[in-house]
Design a protein around this motif. Sequence first.
Motif, short mmCIF file in Angstrom:
data_model
loop_
_atom_site.label_atom_id
_atom_site.label_comp_id
_atom_site.label_asym_id
_atom_site.label_seq_id
_atom_site.Cartn_x
_atom_site.Cartn_y
_atom_site.Cartn_z
N TYR A 326 -64.20 54.46 -98.44
CA TYR A 326 -64.43 55.87 -98.76
C TYR A 326 -65.59 56.41 -97.94
N ALA A 327 -65.44 57.64 -97.46
CA ALA A 327 -66.53 58.29 -96.72
C ALA A 327 -66.64 59.74 -97.17
N ALA A 328 -67.84 60.17 -97.49
CA ALA A 328 -68.03 61.58 -97.87
C ALA A 328 -67.61 62.46 -96.69
N ILE A 329 -67.13 63.64 -96.99
CA ILE A 329 -66.41 64.44 -95.99
C ILE A 329 -67.21 64.72 -94.72
N GLY A 330 -68.51 64.88 -94.82
CA GLY A 330 -69.26 65.19 -93.60
C GLY A 330 -69.73 63.98 -92.83
N ASN A 331 -69.45 62.81 -93.34
CA ASN A 331 -70.00 61.59 -92.74
C ASN A 331 -69.08 61.10 -91.62
N SER A 353 -67.89 62.59 -104.61
CA SER A 353 -69.02 61.83 -104.10
C SER A 353 -70.33 62.53 -104.51
N PRO A 354 -71.03 61.96 -105.53
CA PRO A 354 -72.22 62.65 -106.04
C PRO A 354 -73.34 62.70 -105.00
N ARG A 355 -74.04 63.82 -104.96
CA ARG A 355 -75.23 63.98 -104.11
C ARG A 355 -76.46 63.94 -104.99
N ARG A 356 -77.59 63.69 -104.34
CA ARG A 356 -78.84 63.60 -105.12
C ARG A 356 -79.25 64.93 -105.75
N ASP A 357 -78.77 66.04 -105.15
CA ASP A 357 -79.16 67.35 -105.70
C ASP A 357 -78.25 67.79 -106.86
N GLY A 358 -77.37 66.89 -107.30
CA GLY A 358 -76.51 67.23 -108.44
C GLY A 358 -75.17 67.82 -108.02
N SER A 359 -74.98 68.09 -106.71
CA SER A 359 -73.69 68.60 -106.25
C SER A 359 -72.76 67.42 -105.90
N PHE A 360 -71.53 67.73 -105.55
CA PHE A 360 -70.54 66.69 -105.24
C PHE A 360 -69.82 67.03 -103.95
N ASP A 361 -69.71 66.03 -103.06
CA ASP A 361 -68.91 66.20 -101.84
C ASP A 361 -67.49 65.72 -102.08
N ASP A 362 -66.57 66.26 -101.29
CA ASP A 362 -65.23 65.67 -101.27
C ASP A 362 -65.32 64.32 -100.57
N LEU A 363 -64.37 63.46 -100.87
CA LEU A 363 -64.44 62.08 -100.38
C LEU A 363 -63.15 61.75 -99.62
N LEU A 364 -63.32 61.30 -98.37
CA LEU A 364 -62.15 60.87 -97.61
C LEU A 364 -61.77 59.46 -98.06
N CYS A 365 -60.49 59.28 -98.34
CA CYS A 365 -60.01 57.98 -98.85
C CYS A 365 -59.16 57.31 -97.78
N PHE A 366 -59.58 56.13 -97.40
CA PHE A 366 -58.86 55.37 -96.38
C PHE A 366 -58.33 54.08 -96.98
N ASP A 367 -57.24 53.58 -96.42
CA ASP A 367 -56.85 52.21 -96.77
C ASP A 367 -56.28 51.47 -95.57
N LEU A 368 -56.26 50.17 -95.71
CA LEU A 368 -55.76 49.28 -94.66
C LEU A 368 -55.02 48.15 -95.35
N LEU A 369 -53.76 47.95 -94.96
CA LEU A 369 -52.99 46.86 -95.55
C LEU A 369 -53.03 45.66 -94.62
N SER A 370 -52.86 44.48 -95.19
CA SER A 370 -52.92 43.27 -94.36
C SER A 370 -51.83 43.30 -93.28
N THR A 371 -50.78 44.08 -93.54
CA THR A 371 -49.67 44.15 -92.59
C THR A 371 -49.88 45.22 -91.52
N ASP A 372 -50.93 46.04 -91.65
CA ASP A 372 -51.19 47.09 -90.66
C ASP A 372 -51.75 46.51 -89.37
N SER A 373 -51.54 47.27 -88.29
CA SER A 373 -52.23 46.92 -87.05
C SER A 373 -53.70 47.31 -87.24
N ARG A 374 -54.63 46.45 -86.79
CA ARG A 374 -56.04 46.66 -87.17
C ARG A 374 -56.85 47.50 -86.19
N GLY A 375 -56.23 48.08 -85.16
CA GLY A 375 -57.02 48.90 -84.23
C GLY A 375 -58.08 48.10 -83.54
#
Length: 383
Positions: A326-331, A353-375
């Motif tokens: 997972y990566a916060a949207i601006g990261n 994705s909670p921020r220290r100032d009490g706000s929340f970022d959207d979170l990019l969700c990634f996955d990788l399967l053992s059968t995927d090509s690994r780049g």
Amino acid sequence: MRFPEDVPVLTDGSITLRAHTTADVEPAYEACQDPQMQQWTTIPVPYLREHAVSYLTEVIPAGWRNDGSFAWAIEYDGRYAGTIDLRDTQGGQGEIGFAVAPWARGHGVMTRAVKLVVRHAFDVLGWNRVVWRAYVGNWGSRRVAWKAGFRHLVTVAGGGLQRGVRRDEWVASIGRDEELEPQGHWWDVPVVEGDNLRLRALRPDDADRVVEACTDERTQHWLAGMPSPYGRQEAEAFIEGRLENSASGEGVSWAITEPGSDLLLGNVSVFDLRNRIDATMGEVGYWLHPQARGRGVMTEAVRLAARHAFTPIEQGGLGRRRLVLYAAIGNKASAYVAEANGFTLTGTARAASPRRDGSFDDLLCFDLLSTDSRGESGPRSTE
Ligand SMILES: CC(C)(COP(=O)(O)OP(=O)(O)OC[C@H]1O[C@@H](n2cnc3c(N)ncnc32)[C@H](O)[C@@H]1OP(=O)(O)O)[C@@H](O)C(=O)NCCC(=O)NCCS
């Protein structure tokens, strides 16, 4: 019971448990000079010869005679190697205690002794449960208990008393119908060699570099759960926590280093390995020391960690089928690491994705399967 006549001799062919004799006094006294023995047990410090004499010739025989505690001398390689005991705490239950001389450690002596004694507790003494207790941080003892099948481990704050001082304690136990075999994984943290990097277990002497990396503004910004302020105490707790993670089966963390210098460049982890819904998944997490950024270090580190994660357990890996990241949207740098390793962006979790100032970022969700090509041939620069 009579001492020593009624002390049963227990053996598995490799070690023998028998009644103590006066010939054991000297080697027992010597073994008790060991700093680890003093650190992790309740023996008197300084430990005098008279302590060994009274323990072996008075306390132990009295224990057998009163049917209250049962201590055996461990014989290994033809010599007295240590002592193991059972203490009846009544109601069909009791505690186990043990110590082995430094020269005999690391040969499986205590694991074998514990198994013999636990079987004796169930089969001969008729106990229903044996309890193991150790001060927090006694990893050797915890490993013995795990290998012998002790389970349901909990930490009791201040649960132990050592020479008048309260110490945090681990407690685990095994019941009479339970297997004397390890429960759950205690993951190895192997050295993983890459083209430009080497992953290895974190060590206490990494603490200064961990502080530098984790006080960095960007690390603090994107990892809002990280303690703030972050000092040496936090770094030491983090490093000790990596041991707990692998011992409990929760995760594996590596220090990312350069082969030449061995200096910590960052951390990469695969965790959530005991996920209750899917025990074949793992989550990848990481942070990098500011000096190591912008040259593909994390892309390679994640590639190495993912390779280990997908390696079958029988071959020393983590046996994972699916990894998430997972990566916060601006990261952008973090999203780049995922994509360069062949992870698929599966969606965006909103305000996750909670921020220290009490706000929340959207979170990019990634996955990788053992059968995927690994780049594996992905681009190498991240910023
Ligand atoms: C704890 C102790 C009894 C272990 O005895 P031992 O005969 O060396 O035990 P074994 O060889 O059966 O198993 C030890 C295991 O712990 C592992 N181990 C030892 N120190 C470790 C550490 N710091 N971190 C992780 N694992 C550790 C060993 O590698 C071994 O595991 P492996 O065989 O899978 O590699 C011995 O070190 C000792 O007497 N220590 C001082 C007294 C003490 O602590 N008593 C227990 C009080 S609760």
